[in-house]
Scaffold this motif. Structure first.
Motif, PDB file in Angstrom:
ATOM      1  N   UNK A 133      52.499  34.616  76.984  1.00  0.00           N
ATOM      2  CA  UNK A 133      53.590  35.581  77.129  1.00  0.00           C
ATOM      3  C   UNK A 133      53.111  36.804  77.919  1.00  0.00           C
ATOM      4  N   UNK A 134      53.306  36.763  79.229  1.00  0.00           N
ATOM      5  CA  UNK A 134      52.911  37.837  80.135  1.00  0.00           C
ATOM      6  C   UNK A 134      51.483  38.313  79.876  1.00  0.00           C
ATOM      7  N   UNK A 135      50.520  37.403  79.859  1.00  0.00           N
ATOM      8  CA  UNK A 135      49.158  37.790  79.458  1.00  0.00           C
ATOM      9  C   UNK A 135      48.468  38.733  80.432  1.00  0.00           C
ATOM     10  N   UNK A 136      48.965  38.827  81.676  1.00  0.00           N
ATOM     11  CA  UNK A 136      48.282  39.665  82.665  1.00  0.00           C
ATOM     12  C   UNK A 136      49.119  40.851  83.114  1.00  0.00           C
ATOM     13  N   UNK A 137      50.208  41.120  82.416  1.00  0.00           N
ATOM     14  CA  UNK A 137      51.133  42.163  82.852  1.00  0.00           C
ATOM     15  C   UNK A 137      50.508  43.547  82.872  1.00  0.00           C
ATOM     16  N   UNK A 138      49.548  43.817  81.988  1.00  0.00           N
ATOM     17  CA  UNK A 138      48.983  45.161  81.877  1.00  0.00           C
ATOM     18  C   UNK A 138      47.762  45.372  82.766  1.00  0.00           C
ATOM     19  N   UNK A 139      47.392  44.369  83.560  1.00  0.00           N
ATOM     20  CA  UNK A 139      46.162  44.446  84.344  1.00  0.00           C
ATOM     21  C   UNK A 139      46.437  44.961  85.753  1.00  0.00           C
ATOM     22  N   UNK A 140      45.416  45.552  86.366  1.00  0.00           N
ATOM     23  CA  UNK A 140      45.556  45.982  87.755  1.00  0.00           C
ATOM     24  C   UNK A 140      45.599  44.765  88.668  1.00  0.00           C
ATOM     25  N   UNK A 141      46.061  44.954  89.900  1.00  0.00           N
ATOM     26  CA  UNK A 141      46.331  43.844  90.809  1.00  0.00           C
ATOM     27  C   UNK A 141      45.086  43.008  91.103  1.00  0.00           C
ATOM     28  N   UNK A 142      43.945  43.664  91.295  1.00  0.00           N
ATOM     29  CA  UNK A 142      42.728  42.922  91.618  1.00  0.00           C
ATOM     30  C   UNK A 142      42.277  42.058  90.447  1.00  0.00           C
ATOM     31  N   UNK A 143      42.236  42.657  89.258  1.00  0.00           N
ATOM     32  CA  UNK A 143      41.824  41.900  88.069  1.00  0.00           C
ATOM     33  C   UNK A 143      42.787  40.748  87.820  1.00  0.00           C
ATOM     34  N   UNK A 144      44.050  41.006  88.048  1.00  0.00           N
ATOM     35  CA  UNK A 144      45.073  39.986  87.817  1.00  0.00           C
ATOM     36  C   UNK A 144      44.837  38.763  88.696  1.00  0.00           C
ATOM     37  N   UNK A 145      44.553  38.979  89.983  1.00  0.00           N
ATOM     38  CA  UNK A 145      44.328  37.834  90.871  1.00  0.00           C
ATOM     39  C   UNK A 145      43.072  37.068  90.480  1.00  0.00           C
ATOM     40  N   UNK A 146      42.025  37.790  90.069  1.00  0.00           N
ATOM     41  CA  UNK A 146      40.799  37.115  89.636  1.00  0.00           C
ATOM     42  C   UNK A 146      41.072  36.258  88.405  1.00  0.00           C
ATOM     43  N   UNK A 147      41.804  36.810  87.433  1.00  0.00           N
ATOM     44  CA  UNK A 147      42.085  36.062  86.210  1.00  0.00           C
ATOM     45  C   UNK A 147      43.038  34.904  86.453  1.00  0.00           C
ATOM     46  N   UNK A 148      43.939  35.041  87.426  1.00  0.00           N
ATOM     47  CA  UNK A 148      44.801  33.912  87.766  1.00  0.00           C
ATOM     48  C   UNK A 148      43.961  32.718  88.229  1.00  0.00           C
TER      49      UNK A 148
END
Length: 265
Positions: A162-177
């Motif tokens: 459920x929106x697990x990466x919504x609170x992350x910054x854009x760079x961290x989000x792409x890495x975690x994706x």
């Protein structure tokens, strides 16, 4: 391909505590998700995405209709389903190691096996060396990795996110994706994933199919086959990626603007 999750005629109503008015939040929804499929669900705020995920998790009971896993009626949470939330839901008084061990301890797995399993999944999400840190000592991305390791350590067949990466910054989000797709696996080893997100870009990057929901009461207004080849490191630069993203935005745009206007009244 064998269906892993299905729902038939799912609706969810809520009662306004002040007026007693019955509000339909969701449905009716009919949906089938195959074994090993990565399904993303997008839609405007308040359309019932998280409610639908909660029904699959067994945390929310539908007003009408039924949901199934492998043909069995979902009536409560189960170990075959792991849930990952936006707010991480880590225990602040436990270290990374102990947080990841938590579900295993609840299942009465032996101490040695708990330790080894947790260490393996901590390494798998690139947190090796941080086993003895507490959540407040971690960045947002690291806390999300810890939450994912805790879910994966129980080896669920289905991941409900459920929106697990919504609170992350854009760079961290792409890495975690990218990390999530690696963990998801390939071929017969893939878990079934249901992934809620407000980010159309994220849905197009991750998913096999994308369910587009309407404003409340949430209905599935379109199902998009998202057949970009895997792995997908360069897919964002493809013209087709921008076209797919825009196609989905056009389906959501009017509902999203209406939902925004309703919050400003």
């Amino acid at each position: 391909m064998k269906e892993r999750l299905t729902c038939e005629g799912i609706t969810k109503d809520f009662v306004n505590p002040r007026s007693g008015e019955i509000l339909r939040a969701l449905g009716p929804i009919d949906l089938a998700i195959s074994k090993g499929e990565f399904l993303a669900i997008v839609g405007p705020s308040g359309c019932g995405k998280s409610t639908l995920l909660g029904i699959f998790a067994g945390l929310v009971q539908p007003t009408a209709g039924r949901a199934f896993i492998d043909g069995k009626l979902i009536q409560s949470p189960g170990l075959e389903r792991g849930v990952c939330f936006q707010d991480y839901a880590l225990f602040p008084w436990l270290t990374v190691q102990k947080n990841v061990e938590f579900g295993l301890r609840a299942r009465r797995v032996s101490a040695n096996k708990r330790y080894d399993t947790a260490r393996a999944f901590i390494a798998r999400v690139n947190l090796a060396g941080f086993e003895d840190r507490y959540p407040h000592e971690l960045s947002g991305g690291m806390r999300q990795r810890c939450a994912l390791a805790r879910v994966l350590a129980n080896e669920p067949e289905v991941l409900l996110m459920d929106e697990p990466m919504a609170a992350l910054d854009a760079q961290t989000r792409q890495i975690l994706q990218d990390d999530l797709l690696k963990i998801w696996g390939d071929g017969s080893t893939r878990r079934t994933v249901v992934y809620i997100t407000h980010s159309i870009d994220e849905a197009v990057y991750l998913a096999d199919r994308i369910a587009v929901m309407s404003a409340r009461p949430g209905l599935i207004k379109a199902m998009i086959n998202n057949d970009f080849p895997r792995p997908r490191p360069g897919v964002r630069e493809m013209p087709e990626f921008a076209r797919r993203t825009n196609e989905i935005w056009q389906l959501i745009r009017d509902d999203a603007l209406e939902a925004l206007a309703s919050t400003q009244k």
